[in-house]
Scaffold this motif. Sequence first.
Motif, short mmCIF file in Angstrom:
data_model
loop_
_atom_site.label_atom_id
_atom_site.label_comp_id
_atom_site.label_asym_id
_atom_site.label_seq_id
_atom_site.Cartn_x
_atom_site.Cartn_y
_atom_site.Cartn_z
N ILE A 101 65.13 14.59 20.83
CA ILE A 101 66.36 14.56 20.04
C ILE A 101 65.98 14.62 18.56
CG2 ILE A 101 68.37 13.19 19.37
CD1 ILE A 101 68.39 12.00 22.17
N GLY A 102 66.64 15.49 17.81
CA GLY A 102 66.36 15.62 16.39
C GLY A 102 67.57 16.11 15.62
N PRO A 103 67.42 16.31 14.32
CA PRO A 103 68.54 16.81 13.49
C PRO A 103 68.62 18.33 13.56
CG PRO A 103 66.66 16.35 12.10
CD PRO A 103 66.22 16.01 13.50
N TYR A 104 69.80 18.86 13.35
CA TYR A 104 69.99 20.31 13.33
C TYR A 104 70.16 20.78 11.89
CZ TYR A 104 71.86 24.98 14.09
OH TYR A 104 72.06 26.34 14.06
N PHE A 105 69.19 21.56 11.43
CA PHE A 105 69.29 22.23 10.14
C PHE A 105 69.11 23.72 10.40
CE2 PHE A 105 67.41 18.02 8.97
CZ PHE A 105 68.54 17.51 8.35
N ALA A 106 70.11 24.51 10.03
CA ALA A 106 70.16 25.92 10.44
C ALA A 106 68.90 26.69 10.06
CB ALA A 106 71.39 26.58 9.83
N ALA A 122 66.47 28.21 13.12
CA ALA A 122 66.30 29.65 13.31
C ALA A 122 64.89 29.99 13.81
CB ALA A 122 66.58 30.38 11.99
N ALA A 123 63.90 29.22 13.37
CA ALA A 123 62.51 29.49 13.75
C ALA A 123 62.04 28.64 14.93
CB ALA A 123 61.60 29.24 12.56
N HIS A 124 62.71 27.51 15.19
CA HIS A 124 62.19 26.55 16.15
C HIS A 124 63.03 26.37 17.41
CE1 HIS A 124 60.17 25.04 12.38
NE2 HIS A 124 59.16 24.99 13.21
N PHE A 125 64.28 26.82 17.41
CA PHE A 125 65.22 26.41 18.45
C PHE A 125 65.76 27.62 19.21
CE2 PHE A 125 69.70 25.40 19.60
CZ PHE A 125 69.45 24.41 20.55
N ASP A 126 65.79 27.48 20.55
CA ASP A 126 66.33 28.51 21.43
C ASP A 126 67.50 27.91 22.21
OD1 ASP A 126 66.62 30.85 22.74
OD2 ASP A 126 64.76 30.74 23.90
N PRO A 127 68.76 28.32 21.96
CA PRO A 127 69.92 27.69 22.61
C PRO A 127 69.90 27.86 24.12
CG PRO A 127 70.60 29.10 20.77
CD PRO A 127 69.15 29.39 21.02
N ALA A 128 70.44 26.86 24.83
CA ALA A 128 70.49 26.88 26.29
C ALA A 128 71.65 27.76 26.76
CB ALA A 128 70.66 25.47 26.83
N THR A 129 71.52 28.26 27.98
CA THR A 129 72.63 28.97 28.64
C THR A 129 73.15 28.17 29.82
OG1 THR A 129 70.98 30.21 29.93
CG2 THR A 129 71.81 31.25 27.92
N ASP A 130 72.33 27.23 30.31
CA ASP A 130 72.72 26.41 31.46
C ASP A 130 72.99 24.98 30.99
OD1 ASP A 130 73.07 25.16 33.89
OD2 ASP A 130 70.96 25.28 34.49
N TYR A 131 74.23 24.52 31.15
CA TYR A 131 74.61 23.17 30.75
C TYR A 131 74.91 22.30 31.97
CZ TYR A 131 74.97 24.54 25.84
OH TYR A 131 74.70 24.97 24.56
N SER A 132 74.32 22.64 33.13
CA SER A 132 74.69 21.93 34.37
C SER A 132 73.98 20.59 34.54
CB SER A 132 74.38 22.83 35.58
OG SER A 132 72.98 23.11 35.64
N THR A 133 72.94 20.34 33.73
CA THR A 133 72.23 19.06 33.84
C THR A 133 73.09 17.94 33.25
OG1 THR A 133 71.18 19.29 31.68
CG2 THR A 133 70.02 20.27 33.56
N TYR A 148 73.77 20.62 19.53
CA TYR A 148 73.16 21.80 20.13
C TYR A 148 72.19 21.38 21.23
CZ TYR A 148 75.00 24.00 15.92
OH TYR A 148 75.83 24.45 14.92
N TYR A 149 72.14 22.18 22.29
CA TYR A 149 71.28 21.89 23.43
C TYR A 149 70.46 23.15 23.73
CZ TYR A 149 69.98 20.62 28.26
OH TYR A 149 69.30 20.32 29.43
N GLY A 150 69.16 23.00 23.92
CA GLY A 150 68.32 24.16 24.21
C GLY A 150 66.87 23.76 24.35
N GLN A 151 65.98 24.63 23.89
CA GLN A 151 64.55 24.38 23.98
C GLN A 151 63.89 24.56 22.62
OE1 GLN A 151 63.34 27.16 27.11
NE2 GLN A 151 63.27 25.46 28.57
N TRP A 152 62.86 23.76 22.42
CA TRP A 152 62.03 23.88 21.22
C TRP A 152 61.00 24.97 21.48
CZ3 TRP A 152 59.08 19.03 18.94
CH2 TRP A 152 58.60 19.35 17.65
N VAL A 201 57.94 25.76 21.23
CA VAL A 201 56.54 25.34 21.09
C VAL A 201 55.94 25.34 22.49
CG1 VAL A 201 56.90 23.94 19.02
CG2 VAL A 201 57.16 22.89 21.27
N SER A 202 54.64 25.10 22.58
CA SER A 202 53.99 25.03 23.88
C SER A 202 54.68 24.00 24.76
CB SER A 202 52.51 24.65 23.72
OG SER A 202 51.84 25.59 22.92
N GLY A 203 55.04 24.40 25.99
CA GLY A 203 55.73 23.51 26.90
C GLY A 203 57.24 23.72 26.93
N ARG A 204 57.80 24.31 25.85
CA ARG A 204 59.24 24.60 25.76
C ARG A 204 60.10 23.41 26.21
NH1 ARG A 204 60.73 29.74 23.61
NH2 ARG A 204 62.48 29.77 25.05
N PRO A 205 59.99 22.26 25.55
CA PRO A 205 60.75 21.08 25.99
C PRO A 205 62.23 21.22 25.71
CG PRO A 205 59.72 20.66 23.87
CD PRO A 205 59.23 22.01 24.31
#
Length: 612
Positions: free
Chosen positions: A58-63, A67-78, A95-99, A101-105
């Motif tokens: 969990i972190g802050p969202y700064f546009a 833009a460089a670090h965040f990939d938005p999710a398409t599945d919100y079923s969890t 916003y919900y998605g993946q970072w 970086v290695s591991g794509r958390p």
Amino acid sequence: MNTLIPEEVEEEVQIPSNSMLFEIAWEVCNQVGGIYTVIRSKVPSVIKKWGADNYFLIGPYFADQAAAHFDPATDYSTPVGKAVLKMQERGFDVYYGQWIVSGRPNVVLFNPYSVYDKLGEIKHFIWQDYHISLPGQDELLDKVAAFGFQVKEFFRYLCSSGFCTNRVIAHFHEWMAGLPIPGLRKENLDIKIVFTTHATLLGRYLAMNDNNFYDHLPFYNWEQEATNFNVKPIVEIERASAHGAHVFTTVSELTGRECTHLLGRTPDLILPNGLNIQRFEVLHQVQNQHLEYKEKIHDFVMGHFFQSYSFDLDNTVYFFTSGRYEYHNKGYDLTLEALARLNYRMQQEQSEMTVVAFFITKRPYYTFNPDVLHSKAMIEDVHRVCEEIKEQVGRRMYTKITSDNGQYVFPNLSDMVDDYLRLKLRRNVQSWRTNQLPKIVTHTLVDDAKDEILNFLRTANLINNRHDKVKVVYHPDFISTSNPLFRMDYTQFVRGCHLGIFPSLYEPWGYTPLECLASGLPSITSNLAGFGDYVSRNILDNEKKGMYIIDRKNRDFNQTADELANVMHRFVRMTRRERIALRYRSEEASLHFDWSNLGKFYDMAYNMVVER
């Protein structure tokens, strides 16, 4: 309660069963400082243990950062995805998605600005419930308060939806993320809370102003000192986070002492910082990569120094120090004094070696120094003409030798160069040469007259004289591939150097010597840095593994400067074969600091918080 220190932890520690882990940090998808490296580098090892579905950040969202670090999710079923959708329905900008970086958390990011209309109310309840008074018009504290409110609401919603019937562990890093902790405790949510402070803010301020900081620790009045430095709200957030956590941790025993006296709680556990060593690992390529990047540093050095005078690059070693500009805390003052003493010793013994010492830090500047840029451009012109001559001579020599009817006579190479190219080369070299000394700083600083590094160099006359055996290049900006002087990134620059120097007076952990180690580079640090303290306690024969530790606990400045100069001098006198062997041993020793090894201390904290 006694702090559990690293050597007391058994080798294997299992993670708690039936648990979900959330890590909350201001530097998730938001690159600001060292905590970004901590969080990002351990993601692959955490996912390997917990699985991608049981671990969230969990972190802050700064546009601009997203833009460089965040990939938005398409599945919100969890369950977490559904909670995000519910919060969005309530008007939260989350916003919900993946970072990326290695591991794509999986990550959840909250936009602090989206609740600024509620800031007055948020601050009111922070004062009413926790007696922390946040000033108005403080940009960072406003964002922290807004972010903390949203994180608390998120966990409140998760628990109200039945999610917390499993064990939910929330691990908060540093005061910027810690503000939700007292709220979670007040509402008695079923969340197991771990808080890690990576440094105390008050400790950093005090150390900058008191060379005997650790000796005076028991005698500081935290409230009075926090008021003096105008940081009381932040210190109060730190204290509330530390006291509200079920398990309180920090990164080193040195910082643990700070916590006891400045935050009023002794940490339960020490969590030393590791690295994802695989990101640095090049195995047998260590020496090859050193040679490749050293050549690029050679290019800069030739352009910068050789227009005034030259020295033997085969007998030159490159030292460097880097980090934020804290003249005393980072040990820049000690490094400079030791370099001045090293210069004198090398002159006295008429050493054939040359040391070029780079200071890489961030200072306000107007632009690159025009003379430095001009010199770099001019030597590149010289290089281009030499390449033209090489190509012309090579082509003509090949043609002449192969067409001599078997009568092999080595040709006169001078005859094979056009007069045009001879003249062009001569003019370029003449334009490049100068009688001025090489600059000690590469940029035009905003406040040149008050810069402590420059003032030392001028006072000590360490200004790149021809007879100086130690040359200095002060680069008041971080190195990147877009930098016209070096044209490489920081990690490549590190690999091209020979020795890192980080004799900090105050350093809760200190990633720079560890990054050197992982890059196959020996380094010097102090036992007042968390990393150096850890090494001196836990690693035998550390000097043979490229980890030199200077004693700053029991010696005064003069003695410590002598010790540092001695270590540098021994390194300069090493043979090339000895330096190569040390480089390989350094990289091998870095495996000790991989998260696969040091991650067990985090697992220990999670077990401890579940038991409580």
